[in-house]
Design a protein around this motif. Structure first.
Motif: not given
Length: 66
Positions: A31-42
């Motif tokens: 979940a932490v890694v997915r959130d980090y990647v999503a934040r980068g895309h945003r």
């Protein structure tokens, strides 16, 4: 999907589990890694900047440097 096994500090993983409210260590870290990647895309979407070349870098091990 390919899986990767890594070692992490147990206290760090427990803290992530508590903060995220997730009972499984693997799910919490994922979940932490997915959130980090999503934040980068945003961020890329808002700024218009992309580092596509970084995502396209060959994943094979590199020769030692130095």
């Amino acid at each position: 999907m390919a899986k990767v096994n890594i070692g992490l500090d147990a206290e760090l993983v427990v803290e992530v589990m508590v903060l995220a409210g997730i009972g499984s260590p693997q799910d919490a870290i994922e979940a932490v890694v997915r959130d980090y990647v999503a934040r980068g895309h945003r961020t890329e979407a808002r700024t218009g900047l992309t580092d596509r070349h970084l995502r396209e870098v060959d994943a094979k091990p590199q020769d030692p440097q130095g």
